[in-house]
Design an enzyme around this catalytic site. Structure first.
Site, PDB file in Angstrom:
ATOM      1  N   GLY A  10       0.848  -1.221  -0.121  1.00  0.00           N
ATOM      2  CA  GLY A  10       0.012  -0.002   0.074  1.00  0.00           C
ATOM      3  C   GLY A  10       0.730   1.299  -0.006  1.00  0.00           C
ATOM      4  N   ASP A  31       0.072  -8.739   2.112  1.00  0.00           N
ATOM      5  CA  ASP A  31      -1.135  -8.014   1.562  1.00  0.00           C
ATOM      6  C   ASP A  31      -1.736  -8.898   0.873  1.00  0.00           C
ATOM      7  OD1 ASP A  31      -0.848  -4.510   1.162  1.00  0.00           O
ATOM      8  OD2 ASP A  31      -2.363  -5.659   0.236  1.00  0.00           O
ATOM      9  N   ASN A  32      -3.275  -8.381   0.817  1.00  0.00           N
ATOM     10  CA  ASN A  32      -4.273  -9.033  -0.121  1.00  0.00           C
ATOM     11  C   ASN A  32      -4.561  -8.217  -1.250  1.00  0.00           C
ATOM     12  OD1 ASN A  32      -5.767  -7.090   0.740  1.00  0.00           O
ATOM     13  ND2 ASN A  32      -7.464  -8.316   1.763  1.00  0.00           N
ATOM     14  N   LEU A  59      -5.566 -10.930   5.921  1.00  0.00           N
ATOM     15  CA  LEU A  59      -5.162 -11.120   7.334  1.00  0.00           C
ATOM     16  C   LEU A  59      -6.270 -10.891   8.093  1.00  0.00           C
ATOM     17  CD1 LEU A  59      -2.236  -8.640   7.141  1.00  0.00           C
ATOM     18  CD2 LEU A  59      -1.821 -11.081   7.883  1.00  0.00           C
ATOM     19  N   PHE A  81       0.031  -2.224   8.755  1.00  0.00           N
ATOM     20  CA  PHE A  81      -0.637  -0.975   7.912  1.00  0.00           C
ATOM     21  C   PHE A  81      -2.201  -1.712   7.568  1.00  0.00           C
ATOM     22  CE2 PHE A  81       3.876   0.229   6.865  1.00  0.00           C
ATOM     23  CZ  PHE A  81       3.613   1.363   7.524  1.00  0.00           C
ATOM     24  N   SER A 125      -4.397   7.197  13.554  1.00  0.00           N
ATOM     25  CA  SER A 125      -4.815   8.149  12.613  1.00  0.00           C
ATOM     26  C   SER A 125      -5.015   9.544  13.815  1.00  0.00           C
ATOM     27  CB  SER A 125      -5.928   7.888  11.881  1.00  0.00           C
ATOM     28  OG  SER A 125      -6.289   8.853  11.345  1.00  0.00           O
ATOM     29  N   TYR A 150     -14.671   4.240  10.502  1.00  0.00           N
ATOM     30  CA  TYR A 150     -13.223   3.950  10.132  1.00  0.00           C
ATOM     31  C   TYR A 150     -12.565   4.517  11.230  1.00  0.00           C
ATOM     32  CZ  TYR A 150      -8.655   5.298   8.872  1.00  0.00           C
ATOM     33  OH  TYR A 150      -7.183   5.600   8.891  1.00  0.00           O
ATOM     34  N   LYS A 154     -10.124   2.751  14.524  1.00  0.00           N
ATOM     35  CA  LYS A 154      -8.602   3.144  15.075  1.00  0.00           C
ATOM     36  C   LYS A 154      -8.700   3.118  16.596  1.00  0.00           C
ATOM     37  CE  LYS A 154      -6.688   2.987  11.023  1.00  0.00           C
ATOM     38  NZ  LYS A 154      -5.704   1.987  10.931  1.00  0.00           N
ATOM     39  N   TYR A 177      -0.916   9.207  12.413  1.00  0.00           N
ATOM     40  CA  TYR A 177      -0.350  10.054  11.478  1.00  0.00           C
ATOM     41  C   TYR A 177      -1.392  11.244  11.179  1.00  0.00           C
ATOM     42  CZ  TYR A 177       0.800   5.469  10.001  1.00  0.00           C
ATOM     43  OH  TYR A 177       1.496   3.777   9.997  1.00  0.00           O
TER      44      TYR A 177
HETATM   45  P1  NAD Z   1      -3.583   1.642   1.515  1.00  0.00           P
HETATM   46  O1  NAD Z   1      -4.915   1.261   1.200  1.00  0.00           O
HETATM   47  O2  NAD Z   1      -2.558   2.220   0.499  1.00  0.00           O
HETATM   48  O3  NAD Z   1      -2.909   0.405   2.137  1.00  0.00           O
HETATM   49  C1  NAD Z   1      -3.288  -0.646   2.909  1.00  0.00           C
HETATM   50  C2  NAD Z   1      -2.918  -1.766   2.392  1.00  0.00           C
HETATM   51  O4  NAD Z   1      -3.576  -2.862   3.206  1.00  0.00           O
HETATM   52  C3  NAD Z   1      -3.274  -2.228   1.019  1.00  0.00           C
HETATM   53  O5  NAD Z   1      -2.362  -2.495   0.279  1.00  0.00           O
HETATM   54  C4  NAD Z   1      -4.579  -3.100   0.941  1.00  0.00           C
HETATM   55  O6  NAD Z   1      -4.501  -3.947   0.056  1.00  0.00           O
HETATM   56  C5  NAD Z   1      -3.945  -3.915   2.417  1.00  0.00           C
HETATM   57  N1  NAD Z   1      -4.984  -4.702   3.234  1.00  0.00           N
HETATM   58  C6  NAD Z   1      -6.386  -4.226   3.538  1.00  0.00           C
HETATM   59  N2  NAD Z   1      -6.997  -5.200   4.292  1.00  0.00           N
HETATM   60  C7  NAD Z   1      -6.316  -6.146   4.237  1.00  0.00           C
HETATM   61  C8  NAD Z   1      -6.430  -7.437   4.716  1.00  0.00           C
HETATM   62  N3  NAD Z   1      -7.423  -7.862   5.153  1.00  0.00           N
HETATM   63  N4  NAD Z   1      -5.483  -8.322   4.473  1.00  0.00           N
HETATM   64  C9  NAD Z   1      -4.250  -8.182   3.967  1.00  0.00           C
HETATM   65  N5  NAD Z   1      -3.799  -6.865   3.678  1.00  0.00           N
HETATM   66  C10 NAD Z   1      -4.884  -6.023   3.499  1.00  0.00           C
HETATM   67  O7  NAD Z   1      -3.308   2.762   2.890  1.00  0.00           O
HETATM   68  P2  NAD Z   1      -2.368   3.659   3.367  1.00  0.00           P
HETATM   69  O8  NAD Z   1      -2.711   4.999   3.189  1.00  0.00           O
HETATM   70  O9  NAD Z   1      -1.000   3.184   3.021  1.00  0.00           O
HETATM   71  O10 NAD Z   1      -2.821   3.065   4.804  1.00  0.00           O
HETATM   72  C11 NAD Z   1      -1.960   2.390   5.647  1.00  0.00           C
HETATM   73  C12 NAD Z   1      -2.624   2.526   7.240  1.00  0.00           C
HETATM   74  O11 NAD Z   1      -2.546   3.788   7.738  1.00  0.00           O
HETATM   75  C13 NAD Z   1      -3.867   1.993   7.270  1.00  0.00           C
HETATM   76  O12 NAD Z   1      -4.180   1.528   8.352  1.00  0.00           O
HETATM   77  C14 NAD Z   1      -4.701   3.567   7.551  1.00  0.00           C
HETATM   78  O13 NAD Z   1      -6.064   3.297   8.081  1.00  0.00           O
HETATM   79  C15 NAD Z   1      -3.326   4.278   7.952  1.00  0.00           C
HETATM   80  N6  NAD Z   1      -3.678   5.688   8.016  1.00  0.00           N
HETATM   81  C16 NAD Z   1      -3.722   6.052   6.723  1.00  0.00           C
HETATM   82  C17 NAD Z   1      -3.559   7.699   6.459  1.00  0.00           C
HETATM   83  C18 NAD Z   1      -3.675   8.241   5.019  1.00  0.00           C
HETATM   84  O14 NAD Z   1      -4.146   9.314   5.078  1.00  0.00           O
HETATM   85  N7  NAD Z   1      -3.210   7.616   4.306  1.00  0.00           N
HETATM   86  C19 NAD Z   1      -3.859   8.502   7.655  1.00  0.00           C
HETATM   87  C20 NAD Z   1      -3.799   8.081   8.818  1.00  0.00           C
HETATM   88  C21 NAD Z   1      -3.634   6.386   8.982  1.00  0.00           C
HETATM   89  C1  WQD Z   2      -8.048  17.556   3.494  1.00  0.00           C
HETATM   90  C2  WQD Z   2      -8.672  18.869   3.260  1.00  0.00           C
HETATM   91  C3  WQD Z   2     -10.998  18.679   2.830  1.00  0.00           C
HETATM   92  C4  WQD Z   2     -10.784  16.920  -1.002  1.00  0.00           C
HETATM   93  C5  WQD Z   2      -8.615  12.164   5.856  1.00  0.00           C
HETATM   94  C6  WQD Z   2      -9.210  11.069   6.748  1.00  0.00           C
HETATM   95  C7  WQD Z   2      -8.410  11.056   7.993  1.00  0.00           C
HETATM   96  C8  WQD Z   2      -7.010  10.647   7.711  1.00  0.00           C
HETATM   97  C9  WQD Z   2      -6.238  11.474   6.329  1.00  0.00           C
HETATM   98  C10 WQD Z   2      -6.791   7.916   7.733  1.00  0.00           C
HETATM   99  C11 WQD Z   2      -9.820  18.823   3.865  1.00  0.00           C
HETATM  100  C12 WQD Z   2     -10.174  19.475   1.494  1.00  0.00           C
HETATM  101  C13 WQD Z   2     -10.333  17.239   0.061  1.00  0.00           C
HETATM  102  C14 WQD Z   2     -11.312  17.758  -2.217  1.00  0.00           C
HETATM  103  C15 WQD Z   2     -11.006  19.446  -0.708  1.00  0.00           C
HETATM  104  N1  WQD Z   2      -7.038   9.444   7.118  1.00  0.00           N
HETATM  105  N2  WQD Z   2     -10.514  18.827   0.319  1.00  0.00           N
HETATM  106  N3  WQD Z   2     -11.423  18.944  -1.853  1.00  0.00           N
HETATM  107  O1  WQD Z   2     -10.135  14.664   5.584  1.00  0.00           O
HETATM  108  O2  WQD Z   2      -8.071  15.665   6.425  1.00  0.00           O
HETATM  109  O3  WQD Z   2      -8.404  13.299   6.518  1.00  0.00           O
HETATM  110  O4  WQD Z   2      -7.337  11.729   5.323  1.00  0.00           O
HETATM  111  O5  WQD Z   2      -6.852   8.067   8.977  1.00  0.00           O
HETATM  112  O6  WQD Z   2      -8.745   9.991   8.733  1.00  0.00           O
HETATM  113  O7  WQD Z   2     -10.344  11.777   7.214  1.00  0.00           O
HETATM  114  O8  WQD Z   2      -7.843  14.600   4.308  1.00  0.00           O
HETATM  115  O9  WQD Z   2      -7.330  14.833   2.054  1.00  0.00           O
HETATM  116  O10 WQD Z   2      -9.604  14.105   2.479  1.00  0.00           O
HETATM  117  O11 WQD Z   2      -8.866  16.510   2.994  1.00  0.00           O
HETATM  118  O12 WQD Z   2     -11.506  20.790  -0.523  1.00  0.00           O
HETATM  119  O13 WQD Z   2     -11.439  17.197  -3.225  1.00  0.00           O
HETATM  120  O14 WQD Z   2      -8.882  19.159   1.720  1.00  0.00           O
HETATM  121  O15 WQD Z   2     -12.191  19.454   2.933  1.00  0.00           O
HETATM  122  O16 WQD Z   2     -10.001  20.101   4.302  1.00  0.00           O
HETATM  123  P1  WQD Z   2      -8.681  14.699   5.799  1.00  0.00           P
HETATM  124  P2  WQD Z   2      -8.457  14.953   2.754  1.00  0.00           P
END
Ligand code: NAD
Ligand code: WQD
Length: 339
Positions: A10, A31-32, A59, A81, A125, A150, A154, A177
């Protein structure tokens, strides 16, 4: 040292695998491929000059995960992750989110317990804070009632970890994050949103490259200097490096307690318009955007107090907003060239 990275193909996982391998760790990815592609393993090999092991496995499936752990050589730690992450989708399919995100965590924890794997880094998060009463938000700030299934997964995961760690003598670091953006400098790995992106930065780059007609800016009537919402955007490679530091910390026995929580952000908040202007500056592209209504569920402003992570982990996010936006743009262009 051998580390299992779940969700390692991911977005954040792939960047973390690269940083781990560059620090000499052996890596096995589980990863799946529900939200990523197997070719990411080839890209990682291209960057690192050696290949991580890869196992396609769900997983959230208990028996499959048991068999996977039973077949593993000794593991020194796990970075977990793997999860579903789309907030809006989780509102529509809450059970699917609870199943996947909680079952996968429970199965990984069972594997750790049975096979005496001592160390876990968990992807949490900033969503757990909701709209904080005080900014910047600290690790000790209250966790607010979840706004989405979601976010709730967390919060629940952190609680599951708190109790499990104590009972089974495991060490865990939960990393909260803020908003990860950008891509690896090689432009070989980056974020690959399926369908229409929910997040701001991929939407910006996809609009600029011509995949989307216009970016909707969700609200300009917030109580912020320019009226648009503020977030703490962090470069994904800075974020990835923090995972290596967290793993090192647990392995070397430097943890202050068995269950630790750290904010991972830059400590700086930027508005949506500031992000757009940074993008326009570094790309030289004029972005087509328009102001629309607020997006339901969005918080107005949030940015991290990173002093605890900076001090305790000896880690600091180094990349500027311009650098983050340029790397995101280079990645989008690299993707377009592949098509
Ligand atoms: P992503 O979707 O790119 O990566 C997640 C990976 O997990 C994917 O490759 C998916 O195929 C794999 N996956 C999901 N369910 C699975 C399962 N049951 N078994 C095996 N693999 C599985 O997401 P990311 O942005 O890299 O996020 C990674 C982690 O960080 C997640 O837990 C997400 O909730 C957390 N997170 C992400 C953000 C963000 O904005 N990207 C912010 C805060 C927290
Ligand atoms: C950022 C800002 C939108 C898209 C999300 C999850 C959070 C965490 C991170 C996992 C906001 C604005 C967005 C668009 C816009 N993920 N926006 N036009 O909402 O802060 O957080 O990702 O844990 O849980 O909720 O991130 O990138 O969606 O938005 O104006 O088309 O951009 O309103 O102010 P967000 P985002």
């Amino acid at each position: 040292m051998r580390i299992l990275v779940t969700g390692g193909t991911g977005y954040i996982g792939s960047h973390t695998v690269v940083e781990l391998m560059e620090q000499g760790y052996e890596v096995v990815i589980a990863d799946n491929l529900s939200n990523s592609h197997a070719e990411v393993v080839d890209r990682i090999a291209e960057i690192c000059g050696r290949r991580p092991e890869f196992c396609k496995i769900d997983l959230a499936a208990r028996d499959e995960t048991r068999d996977f752990f039973a077949a593993q050589q000794k593991l020194d730690g796990i970075i977990h992750f793997a999860a579903f992450k789309a907030v809006g989708e989780s509102m529509l399919e809450p059970l699917r989110y609870y199943r996947n995100n909680l079952d996968s965590l429970l199965n990984v924890l069972e594997g750790m317990k049975e096979h005496h794997i001592p160390n876990l880094v968990f992807s949490s998060s900033c969503t757990v804070y909701g709209q904080p009463d005080e900014l910047p938000v600290r690790e000790t700030s209250p966790v607010k009632e979840a706004w989405s299934p979601y976010g709730n997964t967390k919060q629940m995961s952190e609680q599951i970890l708190r109790f499990t760690v104590e009972a089974h003598g495991l060490k865990t670091i939960a990393l909260r994050y803020f908003n990860p953006i950008g891509a690896h400098a090689s432009a070989l790995i980056g974020e690959l949103p399926l369908g229409v992106p929910n997040n701001l930065v991929p939407f910006i780059t996809q609009t600029a490259i011509g995949l989307r007609p216009v970016l909707n800016v969700f609200g300009n009537d917030y109580d912020t200097p320019d009226g648009t919402a503020i977030r703490d955007y962090i470069h994904v490679v800075d974020l990835a490096k923090a995972h290596v530091v967290a793993v090192d910390r647990m392995i070397s026995g430097a943890s202050a307690s068995p269950f630790e929580i750290f904010n991972l952000g830059t400590g700086n908040g930027f508005s949506v318009l500031e992000v757009i202007h940074s993008f326009e500056k570094v790309s030289g592209e004029k972005l087509n955007y328009r102001i629309v209504d607020r997006r339901p569920g969005d918080v107005e402003k949030v940015w991290a107090d990173t002093s605890y992570a900076n001090r305790e982990l000896g880690w600091k996010a180094g990349k500027s907003l311009d650098e983050m936006m340029l790397s995101a743009w280079n990645w989008e262009k690299a993707l377009a060239n592949k098509k």
